[in-house]
Design an enzyme around this catalytic site. Structure first.
Site, short mmCIF file in Angstrom:
data_model
loop_
_atom_site.label_atom_id
_atom_site.label_comp_id
_atom_site.label_asym_id
_atom_site.label_seq_id
_atom_site.Cartn_x
_atom_site.Cartn_y
_atom_site.Cartn_z
N HIS A 239 0.83 -1.21 0.00
CA HIS A 239 0.00 0.00 0.00
C HIS A 239 0.87 1.27 0.00
O HIS A 239 0.69 2.16 -0.81
CB HIS A 239 -0.89 0.04 1.25
CG HIS A 239 -1.81 -1.12 1.42
ND1 HIS A 239 -2.96 -1.30 0.70
CD2 HIS A 239 -1.73 -2.17 2.27
CE1 HIS A 239 -3.57 -2.40 1.10
NE2 HIS A 239 -2.85 -2.97 2.04
O1 RIB Z 1 -4.97 0.27 4.76
C1 RIB Z 1 -3.59 0.16 4.52
C2 RIB Z 1 -2.84 1.15 5.34
O2 RIB Z 1 -3.04 0.85 6.72
C3 RIB Z 1 -1.31 1.08 5.12
O3 RIB Z 1 -0.78 2.36 5.32
C4 RIB Z 1 -0.85 0.17 6.22
O4 RIB Z 1 0.50 0.46 6.63
C5 RIB Z 1 -1.80 0.55 7.32
O5 RIB Z 1 -1.29 1.70 7.95
#
Ligand code: RIB
Ligand code: CA
Length: 310
Positions: A239
């Site tokens: 992500h």
């Molecule tokens: O939903 C994904 C996000 O939530 C990413 O930034 C992961 O590190 C968590 O923080």
């Protein structure tokens, strides 16, 4: 080549750690500072985990302490994905002789933005608490930034709830402040970040190199393997590497300008980013470029190259 100045705000967590490695190795970018925020794990873990990644990379990027709790709601962490320590419960020794910064995240971010007026790219990869505090304390900060390229939200379904993505859900009031701030926003939500995933063979390849970074990345990501399998999530989504990669390689991505608002009160929808991308009703404003697609093959190749070169 003039490097793009970047400030990262991370709840260092497993994919945040990979994103910091990527930002360090992409030649187009220059990390000027990293601030720690509560989210995946408590702020103190995020802070020391960021120092641990510094030590693993042999770098000394300045790291600043930020918020220990959200602006209004109680702290929610994601230990079930990132482990209690935030790094998949993989033990990485604390670096010795760390030069700790005295400034808070928000004061340091403001000073950096003032030193680079109109140039600093802010890259939040966790809940937006530090950013919202900074904007509240320094109302002129949004105008000093070049842009905010964040991991957060979703035009579609959520992850932490059916409606909301974790970073927004964890501090919806902060996210509301950020999406109203007026600075140009690039939103890398689940729409694109769930396309940017490692497969197990990618992790095996990283670990097989015998290099410490690759071995470490596989180890920290394996903690989430059982969770991903339980929820049927495809691969290990990187992500937080999406906003970083976007800054250096926007050509790999596709998106649409949209109006985006944050639900802060819904019993079932708190933390939902509502976009007007797919509705007849359009908001009277556009405040974000919502990223919807990525060339996964090129993304993963660049990400693996970055990790393998540490
Ligand atoms: O939903 C994904 C996000 O939530 C990413 O930034 C992961 O590190 C968590 O923080
Ligand atoms: Ca994160």
């Amino acid at each position: 080549m003039t490097k793009i100045p970047v400030w990262m705000d991370c709840d260092t967590g497993t994919d945040d750690a990979v994103a910091i490695m990527l930002a360090h190795k992409l030649p187009e970018l220059e990390i000027l500072g990293i601030s720690a925020v509560c989210g995946n794990t408590i702020q103190d873990n995020a802070y020391w985990n960021t120092h641990r990644i510094n030590a693993l990379m042999g770098t000394d990027y300045p790291v600043y302490r930020g918020a220990e709790k959200p602006m209004v709601i109680p702290l929610v962490t994601a230990a079930y994905v990132h482990g209690e320590n935030g790094l998949g419960d993989v033990e990485l020794p604390l670096p010795e002789g760390v030069a700790e910064q005295k400034e808070s995240a928000w004061d340091a971010l403001y000073a950096c933005a003032r030193a680079h007026p109109g140039e600093l790219r802010l890259v939040p990869t966790g809940p937006l608490t530090n950013i919202a505090i900074a904007f509240t304390k320094y109302p002129d900060l949004p105008k000093l930034l070049h842009s905010i390229t964040l991991m957060g939200g979703s035009a579609g379904p959520g992850n932490i709830t059916p409606a909301a993505e974790f970073n927004i859900y964890a501090d919806p009031q902060a996210a509301d402040i950020v999406f109203r701030c007026g600075a140009p926003i690039v939103m890398c939500g689940l729409d694109v970040t769930t396309q940017a995933y490692f497969e197990m063979e990618d992790l095996d390849e990283l670990a097989a190199s015998g290099k410490s970074a690759g071995t470490f990345v596989k180890a920290i990501l394996m903690h989430s393997y059982a969770v991903l399998a339980k929820y049927g999530v495809k691969g290990f989504c990187m992500h937080d590497s999406c906003p970083v990669m976007y800054l250096a390689h926007p050509e790999l991505f596709e998106g649409e300008e949209a109006g985006v608002v944050v639900e802060t009160r819904g019993s079932f929808t708190s933390g939902k980013t509502i976009t007007d991308l797919y509705s007849d009703k359009q908001f009277p404003f556009t405040n974000a470029l919502v990223i919807l697609k990525v060339d996964r093959e090129k993304f993963i190749a660049l990400l693996k190259d970055a990790i393998q070169s540490i």
